[in-house]
Design an enzyme around this catalytic site. Structure first.
Site, PDB file in Angstrom:
ATOM      1  CG  ASN A 118      -0.283  -0.195   2.466  1.00  0.00           C
ATOM      2  OD1 ASN A 118       0.761  -0.845   2.684  1.00  0.00           O
ATOM      3  ND2 ASN A 118      -1.085   0.166   3.536  1.00  0.00           N
TER       4      ASN A 118
ATOM      5  CB  CYS B   7      -2.192   0.260   8.533  1.00  0.00           C
ATOM      6  SG  CYS B   7      -1.064   1.477   8.653  1.00  0.00           S
TER       7      CYS B   7
ATOM      8  N   GLY C 103       2.179  -6.061   7.391  1.00  0.00           N
ATOM      9  CA  GLY C 103       1.406  -6.726   6.622  1.00  0.00           C
ATOM     10  C   GLY C 103       0.132  -7.119   7.361  1.00  0.00           C
ATOM     11  CB  SER C 104      -2.161  -9.907   6.432  1.00  0.00           C
ATOM     12  OG  SER C 104      -1.472 -10.919   6.243  1.00  0.00           O
TER      13      SER C 104
ATOM     14  CE  LYS D 172       8.341 -10.861   0.457  1.00  0.00           C
ATOM     15  NZ  LYS D 172       7.594 -10.156  -0.854  1.00  0.00           N
ATOM     16  N   PRO D 173      10.090  -6.389  -0.594  1.00  0.00           N
ATOM     17  CG  PRO D 173      10.339  -5.345  -2.914  1.00  0.00           C
ATOM     18  CD  PRO D 173      11.010  -6.555  -1.892  1.00  0.00           C
TER      19      PRO D 173
ATOM     20  CD  GLU E 289      -6.560  -4.323   7.325  1.00  0.00           C
ATOM     21  OE1 GLU E 289      -6.106  -5.346   7.140  1.00  0.00           O
ATOM     22  OE2 GLU E 289      -5.929  -3.150   7.516  1.00  0.00           O
TER      23      GLU E 289
ATOM     24  CD  GLU F 277       4.449  -1.106  13.301  1.00  0.00           C
ATOM     25  OE1 GLU F 277       3.553  -0.787  13.660  1.00  0.00           O
ATOM     26  OE2 GLU F 277       5.703  -0.873  13.869  1.00  0.00           O
TER      27      GLU F 277
END
Ligand code: NAD
Length: 505
Positions: free
Chosen positions: A138, A267, A211-212, A161-162, A364, A233
């Protein structure tokens, strides 16, 4: 030799952008080994030298902002203005912030022992080594380069690591880092999905994961096998509460922006709105009127919303809205795929008559949806706001500052904005992170850089006595002295302090 590849595509047009080789576990291990060598050298550099190189990177990012915006908008679908306003602005400020504050927060600090005055105590923070950063899609610049800056300033090497959906921005940053004079292999980018991410966890000295929730849990379990620290996060379901005495213009503007910026893929997006009964109809009207005015389109157009980035999320958002409608919710605007575009455009949507039994309120929603609920009073608003497995950010709008302060204490979230929205992320001084399923780490502030370090404490003897009371040899006399000392120091009541311990009477 790597043979697997990933396809990167433009979510606004669904056209392919690039095909990149995937880093296999052996590639990741080799990259981390090289990063480890580079880190030793980097750690020996002063904060001033590290800062100079990072500032050079900032200059290059500013010089190359057009190319950066081309890359970033094409892989994310976000409007061009957001690249400058949200991504580049944040990273430029973060570089200056960490360059200025790293030394202060990491250098040795004197600790005055309350009792052991004959010892000098110092505590400092030293780099952990190679930090692995695993990022979502995002904010392809903020959540890669932005998180790397404090880690680098602390003296670490970084392997990013994108997200496999948006890897091109991070690759571009690594290219600029080379030009800025970063030591070779100090900042590397590994392309791939879960297998590449797992290999990173298996090799680095610390994982900073954004991430998730489910993947965060998995990363933490894997990191536990190696006993390496992790920062997590994770997701959010952030509430915004509007009380009847609020400045409704400000609250409505903050709500629409906070819920829909980056197409709601933030987020800390506002994902639930609780409005006090007397102002509910007027506030809903204000939101709908503003949302209807928003323009959606291609990144170069003068628009507020671009396309969404992830097809999976796009489908999830549509499913959540449909589920809510099936259960009785009403769409006041939006609620469908934009008919004029072929890419991942979901119209900005306002929903009312929603309940806490609906997925749109419980899960979410990483998309442009504003569900609004009526509440009787502030207490009910706080109770509903806390009825969530997430606890990232919350916003309260009221002119009663004392009430807002009390509500902020009762909200079970890592951060709260009063008469504001989403602002925590752009204040690097303000620690930011979640509770409950939103994770437990903090970005920004002292904690935001110390998490990339281990704390080292050094105790220095001051007087050089030949022997100390607890050291060998043991004797009855020493034991008696020790017991008298305990009595003197900690027995309650002055008379009791000087009375010999019971057995000695
Ligand atoms: P995701 O969890 O699917 O993926 C995040 C990253 O983890 C990606 O790079 C992915 O390739 C990698 N990954 C996937 N499986 C892995 C595994 N088994 N081991 C190691 N790495 C693995 O999340 P996403 O869909 O990319 O991003 C959206 C989520 O990110 C949302 O939940 C959002 O709330 C969250 N987010 C949180 C913050 C925050 O600061 N709290 C900021 C931005 C986004």
């Amino acid at each position: 030799m790597t043979t697997d590849t990933i396809q990167v595509r433009n979510p606004a047009t669904l056209q392919p952008l690039a095909e990149l080789p995937v880093a296999l576990p052996a590639d990741v291990a080799a990259a981390v080994a090289l990063a480890r060598q580079a880190q030793t050298h980097w750690q020996s550099k002063s904060f001033a030298v590290r800062g100079k190189i990072l500032r050079r990177l900032r200059d290059l990012l500013i010089d190359e902002q057009e190319r950066l915006a081309d890359i970033l908008t094409s892989e994310s679908g976000k409007p061009r203005g957001e690249v400058y306003g949200n991504e580049l602005f944040y990273v430029c400020d973060a570089i200056g912030f960490w360059v200025k504050n790293a030394e202060k927060w990491l250098s040795p600090q004197k600790i005055r022992p309350h009792l052991f005055k004959m010892k000098k105590v110092l505590s400092m923070h030293q780099p952990l080594g190679v930090i692995g950063i695993i990022s979502p899609w995002n904010f392809p610049l903020v959540l890669t380069a932005g998180d790397a800056v404090p880690a680098l300033m602390a003296g670490n090497a970084v392997v990013i690591k994108p997200s496999e959906l948006t890897p091109l921005t991070a690759l571009f940053v690594a290219e600029l880092a080379q030009k800025a004079g970063f030591p070779e292999n100090l900042l590397q980018v590994m392309i791939g999905g879960s297998e590449t991410g797992e290999a990173l966890v298996d090799n680095v000295d610390m994982i900073a994961f954004t991430g998730s929730v489910d993947v965060g849990r998995h990363v933490m379990r894997r990191a536990a096998d190696r006993l390496i620290p992790v920062s997590l996060e994770l997701g959010g379901k952030d509430p915004l509460i509007v009380l009847k005495d609020a400045d409704l213009e400000r609250a409505a503007n903050a709500c629409v922006w906070g819920a829909l910026v980056n197409s709601g893929q933030v987020c800390t997006s506002i994902e639930r709105v609780y409005v006090e009964e007397p102002i509910y109809p007027i506030f809903v009207d204000k939101i709908v009127e503003r949302v209807k005015r928003l323009r959606q389109g291609q990144s170069r157009d003068e628009v507020e919303l671009g396309s969404m980035t992830s097809e999976e999320q796009f489908k999830k958002v549509a499913a959540q809205v449909n589920d809510a409608v099936a259960k009785g919710a009403k769409i006041l605007t939006g609620g469908r795929t934009h008919p004029s575009f072929s890419g991942l455009y979901y119209e900005p949507t306002v929903l009312v008559d929603v309940t806490h039994e609906m997925a749109i309120i419980q899960e979410e929603t990483f998309g442009p949806v504003i569900p609004i609920m009526k509440v009787k009073n502030a207490d009910e608003a706080v109770q509903l706001a806390n009825d969530s497995r997430y606890g990232l950010d919350a916003c309260v709008f009221t002119r009663d500052r004392q009430k807002a302060w009390q509500m902020a204490q009762s909200l079970h979230t890592g951060t709260v904005c009063i008469n504001d929205g989403l602002v925590n992320y752009i204040i690097p001084d303000a620690p930011m992170g979640g509770v409950k399923d939103s994770g437990f780490s903090r970005r920004h502030g002292a904690e935001g850089i110390r998490k990339y370090c281990y704390q080292k404490t050094i105790v220095i003897d001051r007087f050089g006595m030949k022997n100390e009371l607890p050291w060998f040899p043991s004797s009855r006399k020493k034991t008696a002295q020790m017991r008298r000392m305990i009595n003197l120091l900690w027995r309650s009541g002055w008379r009791n302090k000087f009375r010999p311990p019971r057995q000695f009477r």
